[in-house]
Design an enzyme around this catalytic site. Structure first.
Site, mmCIF file in Angstrom:
data_model
loop_
_atom_site.group_PDB
_atom_site.id
_atom_site.type_symbol
_atom_site.label_atom_id
_atom_site.label_comp_id
_atom_site.label_asym_id
_atom_site.label_seq_id
_atom_site.Cartn_x
_atom_site.Cartn_y
_atom_site.Cartn_z
ATOM 1 N N PRO A 121 0.726 -1.118 -0.103
ATOM 2 C CA PRO A 121 0.062 0.020 0.078
ATOM 3 C C PRO A 121 0.928 1.140 -0.095
ATOM 4 O O PRO A 121 1.729 1.377 0.653
ATOM 5 C CB PRO A 121 -0.872 -0.066 1.353
ATOM 6 N N LEU B 113 0.799 5.418 -0.307
ATOM 7 C CA LEU B 113 -0.159 6.800 -0.260
ATOM 8 C C LEU B 113 0.181 7.526 -1.613
ATOM 9 O O LEU B 113 1.493 7.730 -1.941
ATOM 10 C CB LEU B 113 0.352 7.513 0.845
ATOM 11 N N CYS C 129 3.155 3.261 9.115
ATOM 12 C CA CYS C 129 3.344 4.637 8.650
ATOM 13 C C CYS C 129 3.761 5.728 9.777
ATOM 14 O O CYS C 129 3.175 5.996 10.607
ATOM 15 C CB CYS C 129 1.969 5.087 8.047
ATOM 16 N N LYS D 182 0.220 -4.745 9.257
ATOM 17 C CA LYS D 182 1.348 -4.196 8.750
ATOM 18 C C LYS D 182 2.289 -3.381 9.756
ATOM 19 O O LYS D 182 1.714 -2.305 10.104
ATOM 20 C CB LYS D 182 1.393 -3.414 7.249
ATOM 21 N N HIS E 114 7.708 -4.656 7.674
ATOM 22 C CA HIS E 114 8.652 -3.892 7.147
ATOM 23 C C HIS E 114 10.108 -3.582 7.853
ATOM 24 O O HIS E 114 10.010 -3.232 8.970
ATOM 25 C CB HIS E 114 8.283 -2.231 7.041
ATOM 26 N N ASN F 274 8.702 -6.750 3.807
ATOM 27 C CA ASN F 274 8.597 -5.632 3.041
ATOM 28 C C ASN F 274 9.971 -4.847 3.282
ATOM 29 O O ASN F 274 10.517 -4.775 4.429
ATOM 30 C CB ASN F 274 7.556 -4.877 3.137
ATOM 31 N N GLY F 275 10.412 -4.052 2.300
ATOM 32 C CA GLY F 275 11.392 -3.118 2.341
ATOM 33 C C GLY F 275 12.773 -3.228 1.402
ATOM 34 O O GLY F 275 13.265 -4.522 1.761
ATOM 35 N N GLY F 276 12.942 -2.771 0.682
ATOM 36 C CA GLY F 276 14.203 -2.621 -0.145
ATOM 37 C C GLY F 276 14.405 -4.006 -1.278
ATOM 38 O O GLY F 276 15.331 -4.039 -1.856
ATOM 39 N N ARG G 114 8.127 0.313 -3.757
ATOM 40 C CA ARG G 114 8.483 1.378 -4.910
ATOM 41 C C ARG G 114 8.741 0.588 -6.251
ATOM 42 O O ARG G 114 8.477 1.239 -7.326
ATOM 43 C CB ARG G 114 9.643 2.235 -4.399
#
Length: 331
Positions: free
Chosen positions: A14, A16, A96, A135, A167, A207-209, A230
């Site tokens: 997700p 934003l 977040c 998450k 994350h 999640n992450g990288g 991303r």
């Protein structure tokens, strides 16, 4: 007790202002199996907002609604609405780090209140029969030792939560922007692997990288799922290989040029309903990343796509700037 889970070997994070319904429709054309998430939607927006914050296209399924909030009754109410609308699952945002989120008492700062997160999850699970997951980060501020994460997960799991997306960075609640919080705190994958070892019955995604499907396959040796953020947005054609590589489902995924042509009728239909061209086309800028003509494609869409009179034909004009060779249509 509702402790269902939604299997998600591969999911798109997700994000934003990024993973809106148009982005998800586009992504779904490339993968049948990837689990897609909404942007975080706050309970306040759903309950008090003027627009429809729960709209999605049935073709996007499976779609998970990510909720932001910290009031168990409000979260349960919104989860119920989401179930009625047909969402596949609910995810609570405990990751977040933005100021706006902290002021609303939700997001990463909730890591410091594990019992409130547990109560929120239980309220949602009691209200719906679809899966509810969390998450989160691996820590916040100076609370970044493994014990803190372990205690948090244990408390929330005790309330019935069986699925977590981690994350693998901590969040600094003060001093770093949300963008910096995605890049500056170091990644710590072993900490997430340790969590899976300590809670073998929980479904844990990382999640992450993570930028390639080869990296995703590596992570899946230790964990139940991989969430890419991303990279799936800036290089979306990565998704075209997900089904074959991770799900052993080989089908005729559209080539990049074909994808653009498939999006034209969708854009026409959405514009008839009031959407602007740029709201949809912006998600497609990275489609030809690393290929001849990619820069010209991006430039034409970026310069003219946001204009009020931009039409779907602009997509085809930009497409003509990208050479269509056997390589770009092969799957």
């Amino acid at each position: 007790m509702n402790n269902a889970i939604l299997p998600q070997k591969f999911s798109v994070a997700p994000m934003l202002d990024w993973t809106d319904r148009h982005c998800r429709y586009f992504h779904r054309l490339m993968s049948k199996h990837a689990v897609l998430y909404t942007e975080m939607v706050t309970t306040g927006a759903i309950i008090h907002g003027k627009g429809d914050y729960l709209g999605f296209n049935p073709q996007e399924q499976p779609v998970v609604l990510q909720l932001g909030g910290s009031e168990p009754a409000e979260l349960a109410h919104c989860a119920k609405l989401a179930e009625q609308r047909g969402y596949a699952a609910i995810n609570l945002n405990v990751g977040c780090p933005s100021d706006r989120v902290q002021n609303g008492m939700f997001g990463a700062c909730l890591m410091a209140r594990p019992q409130l997160v547990a109560d929120s999850v239980k309220a949602m699970q009691d209200a719906v029969s679809i899966p509810v997951s969390v998450k989160t980060r691996i820590g916040i501020d100076d609370s970044d030792e493994y014990q803190f994460l372990q205690d948090f997960v244990a408390t929330v799991a005790a309330a019935g939560c069986r699925q977590f997306v981690i994350h693998a960075r901590k969040a600094w609640l003060k001093g770093l922007s949300p963008k910096e919080n995605r890049e500056i705190p170091p990644l710590n994958y072993p900490r997430v692997y340790q969590l899976k070892q300590d809670f073998p019955t929980l479904d844990i995604s990382i999640n992450g990288g993570i930028k390639t499907l080869a990296e995703a396959e590596q992570q899946l040796q230790y964990l139940d799922g991989v969430m890419i953020g991303r990279e799936a947005y800036t290089n979306p054609y990565l998704l075209s290989q997900v089904d074959a590589v991770l799900y052993q489902d080989v089908w005729s995924v559209p080539g990049q040029h074909q994808l653009v042509r498939l999006m034209v009728p969708y854009i026409e239909q959405q514009m008839q309903q009031g959407a602007r061209f740029w709201h949809i086309a912006r998600h497609m800028l990275g489609l030809f990343q690393g290929q001849p003509g990619a820069r010209q494609w991006r430039r034409l869409l970026s310069e003219q796509g946001h204009l009020a009179d931009a039409k779907p034909e602009l997509l085809l004009q930009a497409l003509a700037l990208v050479p269509e060779s056997p390589d770009t249509t092969a799957n």
